[in-house]
Scaffold this motif. Structure first.
Motif, PDB file in Angstrom:
ATOM      1  N   GLU A 148     -57.876 104.954   5.295  1.00  0.00           N
ATOM      2  CA  GLU A 148     -57.918 104.833   6.752  1.00  0.00           C
ATOM      3  C   GLU A 148     -57.189 105.999   7.423  1.00  0.00           C
ATOM      4  OE1 GLU A 148     -59.651 102.300   8.349  1.00  0.00           O
ATOM      5  OE2 GLU A 148     -60.310 101.995   6.281  1.00  0.00           O
ATOM      6  N   VAL A 149     -56.485 106.803   6.626  1.00  0.00           N
ATOM      7  CA  VAL A 149     -55.741 107.942   7.166  1.00  0.00           C
ATOM      8  C   VAL A 149     -56.726 108.941   7.758  1.00  0.00           C
ATOM      9  CG1 VAL A 149     -54.251 109.895   6.594  1.00  0.00           C
ATOM     10  CG2 VAL A 149     -53.816 107.663   5.570  1.00  0.00           C
ATOM     11  N   LYS A 150     -56.487 109.298   9.026  1.00  0.00           N
ATOM     12  CA  LYS A 150     -57.367 110.232   9.736  1.00  0.00           C
ATOM     13  C   LYS A 150     -56.655 111.508  10.161  1.00  0.00           C
ATOM     14  CE  LYS A 150     -60.814 107.355   9.697  1.00  0.00           C
ATOM     15  NZ  LYS A 150     -61.490 107.336   8.433  1.00  0.00           N
ATOM     16  N   THR A 151     -55.301 111.476  10.132  1.00  0.00           N
ATOM     17  CA  THR A 151     -54.517 112.599  10.637  1.00  0.00           C
ATOM     18  C   THR A 151     -53.423 112.965   9.653  1.00  0.00           C
ATOM     19  OG1 THR A 151     -54.915 111.838  12.896  1.00  0.00           O
ATOM     20  CG2 THR A 151     -53.134 113.436  12.588  1.00  0.00           C
ATOM     21  N   VAL A 152     -53.227 114.275   9.470  1.00  0.00           N
ATOM     22  CA  VAL A 152     -52.144 114.795   8.652  1.00  0.00           C
ATOM     23  C   VAL A 152     -51.115 115.436   9.575  1.00  0.00           C
ATOM     24  CG1 VAL A 152     -51.488 116.542   6.950  1.00  0.00           C
ATOM     25  CG2 VAL A 152     -53.570 115.180   6.617  1.00  0.00           C
ATOM     26  N   VAL A 153     -49.881 114.982   9.473  1.00  0.00           N
ATOM     27  CA  VAL A 153     -48.763 115.590  10.186  1.00  0.00           C
ATOM     28  C   VAL A 153     -48.209 116.655   9.236  1.00  0.00           C
ATOM     29  CG1 VAL A 153     -46.469 115.183  11.150  1.00  0.00           C
ATOM     30  CG2 VAL A 153     -48.268 113.465  11.438  1.00  0.00           C
ATOM     31  N   VAL A 154     -48.039 117.885   9.748  1.00  0.00           N
ATOM     32  CA  VAL A 154     -47.666 119.020   8.909  1.00  0.00           C
ATOM     33  C   VAL A 154     -46.166 119.299   8.991  1.00  0.00           C
ATOM     34  CG1 VAL A 154     -48.034 121.486   8.493  1.00  0.00           C
ATOM     35  CG2 VAL A 154     -49.959 120.034   9.206  1.00  0.00           C
ATOM     36  N   TYR A 155     -45.511 119.129   7.842  1.00  0.00           N
ATOM     37  CA  TYR A 155     -44.108 119.522   7.706  1.00  0.00           C
ATOM     38  C   TYR A 155     -44.088 120.870   6.999  1.00  0.00           C
ATOM     39  CZ  TYR A 155     -39.373 119.874   5.902  1.00  0.00           C
ATOM     40  OH  TYR A 155     -38.117 120.332   5.587  1.00  0.00           O
TER      41      TYR A 155
ATOM     42  N   ALA B 241     -59.665 118.142  -2.303  1.00  0.00           N
ATOM     43  CA  ALA B 241     -59.597 119.136  -1.235  1.00  0.00           C
ATOM     44  C   ALA B 241     -59.750 118.366   0.074  1.00  0.00           C
ATOM     45  CB  ALA B 241     -60.702 120.177  -1.372  1.00  0.00           C
ATOM     46  N   ILE B 242     -58.684 118.382   0.860  1.00  0.00           N
ATOM     47  CA  ILE B 242     -58.736 117.749   2.175  1.00  0.00           C
ATOM     48  C   ILE B 242     -59.312 118.787   3.126  1.00  0.00           C
ATOM     49  CG2 ILE B 242     -57.396 116.714   4.053  1.00  0.00           C
ATOM     50  CD1 ILE B 242     -55.236 116.039   1.916  1.00  0.00           C
ATOM     51  N   GLU B 243     -60.466 118.477   3.695  1.00  0.00           N
ATOM     52  CA  GLU B 243     -61.092 119.408   4.630  1.00  0.00           C
ATOM     53  C   GLU B 243     -60.447 119.243   6.006  1.00  0.00           C
ATOM     54  OE1 GLU B 243     -65.499 120.909   6.095  1.00  0.00           O
ATOM     55  OE2 GLU B 243     -65.342 119.340   4.566  1.00  0.00           O
ATOM     56  N   ILE B 244     -59.965 120.354   6.530  1.00  0.00           N
ATOM     57  CA  ILE B 244     -59.211 120.359   7.775  1.00  0.00           C
ATOM     58  C   ILE B 244     -60.156 120.411   8.968  1.00  0.00           C
ATOM     59  CG2 ILE B 244     -57.545 121.697   9.146  1.00  0.00           C
ATOM     60  CD1 ILE B 244     -56.415 122.619   6.322  1.00  0.00           C
ATOM     61  N   GLY B 245     -60.003 119.439   9.855  1.00  0.00           N
ATOM     62  CA  GLY B 245     -60.790 119.408  11.084  1.00  0.00           C
ATOM     63  C   GLY B 245     -60.012 120.055  12.216  1.00  0.00           C
ATOM     64  N   GLN B 246     -59.995 119.394  13.351  1.00  0.00           N
ATOM     65  CA  GLN B 246     -59.277 119.872  14.544  1.00  0.00           C
ATOM     66  C   GLN B 246     -57.789 120.018  14.253  1.00  0.00           C
ATOM     67  OE1 GLN B 246     -61.196 120.070  17.461  1.00  0.00           O
ATOM     68  NE2 GLN B 246     -59.574 120.883  18.717  1.00  0.00           N
ATOM     69  N   VAL B 247     -57.209 121.158  14.620  1.00  0.00           N
ATOM     70  CA  VAL B 247     -55.775 121.367  14.432  1.00  0.00           C
ATOM     71  C   VAL B 247     -55.052 121.341  15.775  1.00  0.00           C
ATOM     72  CG1 VAL B 247     -56.061 122.713  12.316  1.00  0.00           C
ATOM     73  CG2 VAL B 247     -55.929 123.886  14.498  1.00  0.00           C
ATOM     74  N   LYS B 248     -53.795 120.897  15.731  1.00  0.00           N
ATOM     75  CA  LYS B 248     -52.964 120.897  16.932  1.00  0.00           C
ATOM     76  C   LYS B 248     -51.570 121.357  16.528  1.00  0.00           C
ATOM     77  CE  LYS B 248     -52.040 116.860  18.835  1.00  0.00           C
ATOM     78  NZ  LYS B 248     -51.941 115.676  19.690  1.00  0.00           N
TER      79      LYS B 248
ATOM     80  N   LYS C 270     -57.712 130.317   8.760  1.00  0.00           N
ATOM     81  CA  LYS C 270     -58.084 130.974   7.499  1.00  0.00           C
ATOM     82  C   LYS C 270     -58.076 130.011   6.320  1.00  0.00           C
ATOM     83  CE  LYS C 270     -56.614 135.530   8.950  1.00  0.00           C
ATOM     84  NZ  LYS C 270     -55.612 136.588   8.844  1.00  0.00           N
ATOM     85  N   LYS C 271     -57.389 128.896   6.465  1.00  0.00           N
ATOM     86  CA  LYS C 271     -57.321 127.878   5.408  1.00  0.00           C
ATOM     87  C   LYS C 271     -57.894 126.585   5.978  1.00  0.00           C
ATOM     88  CE  LYS C 271     -53.891 125.723   2.296  1.00  0.00           C
ATOM     89  NZ  LYS C 271     -54.749 125.647   1.151  1.00  0.00           N
ATOM     90  N   LYS C 272     -59.042 126.191   5.446  1.00  0.00           N
ATOM     91  CA  LYS C 272     -59.700 124.982   5.947  1.00  0.00           C
ATOM     92  C   LYS C 272     -59.708 123.854   4.925  1.00  0.00           C
ATOM     93  CE  LYS C 272     -62.318 127.419   9.377  1.00  0.00           C
ATOM     94  NZ  LYS C 272     -63.572 127.671  10.045  1.00  0.00           N
ATOM     95  N   PHE C 273     -58.991 124.081   3.816  1.00  0.00           N
ATOM     96  CA  PHE C 273     -58.875 123.056   2.782  1.00  0.00           C
ATOM     97  C   PHE C 273     -57.443 123.013   2.289  1.00  0.00           C
ATOM     98  CE2 PHE C 273     -63.265 124.415   2.695  1.00  0.00           C
ATOM     99  CZ  PHE C 273     -63.940 123.210   2.715  1.00  0.00           C
ATOM    100  N   GLU C 274     -56.896 121.813   2.193  1.00  0.00           N
ATOM    101  CA  GLU C 274     -55.563 121.613   1.628  1.00  0.00           C
ATOM    102  C   GLU C 274     -55.768 120.893   0.302  1.00  0.00           C
ATOM    103  OE1 GLU C 274     -51.514 121.484   0.917  1.00  0.00           O
ATOM    104  OE2 GLU C 274     -52.692 122.774   2.228  1.00  0.00           O
ATOM    105  N   TYR C 275     -55.315 121.521  -0.773  1.00  0.00           N
ATOM    106  CA  TYR C 275     -55.546 121.000  -2.117  1.00  0.00           C
ATOM    107  C   TYR C 275     -54.425 120.081  -2.561  1.00  0.00           C
ATOM    108  CZ  TYR C 275     -58.949 124.725  -2.032  1.00  0.00           C
ATOM    109  OH  TYR C 275     -60.003 125.531  -1.676  1.00  0.00           O
TER     110      TYR C 275
ATOM    111  N   PHE D 175     -53.289 117.917  11.855  1.00  0.00           N
ATOM    112  CA  PHE D 175     -54.728 118.181  11.826  1.00  0.00           C
ATOM    113  C   PHE D 175     -55.484 116.913  11.462  1.00  0.00           C
ATOM    114  CE2 PHE D 175     -53.395 119.643   7.515  1.00  0.00           C
ATOM    115  CZ  PHE D 175     -54.248 118.900   6.696  1.00  0.00           C
ATOM    116  N   GLU D 176     -56.716 116.869  11.954  1.00  0.00           N
ATOM    117  CA  GLU D 176     -57.607 115.760  11.624  1.00  0.00           C
ATOM    118  C   GLU D 176     -58.213 116.005  10.254  1.00  0.00           C
ATOM    119  OE1 GLU D 176     -60.549 115.444  14.682  1.00  0.00           O
ATOM    120  OE2 GLU D 176     -59.068 114.954  16.213  1.00  0.00           O
ATOM    121  N   ILE D 177     -58.428 114.938   9.519  1.00  0.00           N
ATOM    122  CA  ILE D 177     -59.103 115.030   8.234  1.00  0.00           C
ATOM    123  C   ILE D 177     -60.606 114.959   8.509  1.00  0.00           C
ATOM    124  CG2 ILE D 177     -59.511 113.924   6.009  1.00  0.00           C
ATOM    125  CD1 ILE D 177     -56.603 112.869   6.183  1.00  0.00           C
TER     126      ILE D 177
END
Length: 131
Positions: A33-40, A92-99, A19-24, A52-54
Motif C-alpha cells: 500500500e506504500v505509495k510515497t518514499v520519504v528520502v533521508y 527496482a523502485i521506479e521513481i514517479g513525481q519528486v518533491k 538522472k536516477k529514475k530507479f532506486e535499487y 517521491f511517488e512510487i
C-alpha cells in the motif's frame, strides 16, 4: 502510506535532478500500500530532503533489472553488479513525481530516537514529515 529510505547524497541529487529514475533494493517492504518514499540523505547531509511517488516496483533477476533500467539507473554497471552480487532477485523502485523540500528536516525533530535505517521504516501519517 509512506516509508523512509536512507539514500546516499550523490544518489539523492540524481533522483531530484531526474538522472536516477530507479532506486535499487535487495529486499523490499512487505506493505504494498506504500505509495510515497520519504528520502533521508545519509551523512554528511543527515536530513530528510524530500519525497517521491512510487510509479511502480519491478522485481526480477539482476541481469533483467539492469537490462530494463540501465538508461536511468543513476549508477554504472560495476556498482550495480557489486550491489546485487550473489543475488538471484532484486527490486527496482521506479521513481514517479519528486518533491524536494525547501527546508530539509532534521529527523531527530520528527522521530523519537532516530537512527538512519539500514533499509527502510514505515512513516505514520501523523509523524509530520510533510512540507
Amino acid at each position: 502510506m509512506k516509508i523512509l529510505l536512507s539514500i546516499k547524497p550523490e544518489f539523492v541529487e540524481k533522483i531530484f535532478n531526474g538522472k536516477k529514475k530507479f532506486e535499487y533494493r535487495k529486499v523490499l517492504f512487505s506493505n504494498r500500500e506504500v505509495k510515497t518514499v520519504v528520502v533521508y540523505s545519509t551523512m554528511p547531509v543527515g536530513r530528510i530532503v524530500g519525497e517521491f511517488e512510487i510509479k511502480s516496483i519491478h522485481q526480477d533477476s539482476p541481469n533483467e533489472l539492469w537490462s530494463k533500467t540501465k538508461e536511468f539507473a543513476g549508477v554504472d554497471g560495476v556498482f550495480f553488479n557489486d550491489y546485487f552480487n550473489g543475488r538471484n532477485s532484486g527490486f527496482a523502485i521506479e521513481i514517479g513525481q519528486v518533491k524536494r523540500y525547501k527546508n530539509p528536516i532534521d529527523p531527530k525533530l520528527v522521530f523519537e530516537k532516530f537512527t538512519a535505517p539500514q533499509s527502510f521504516f514505515y512513516v505514520k501519517e501523523d509523524e509530520g514529515v510533510t512540507v
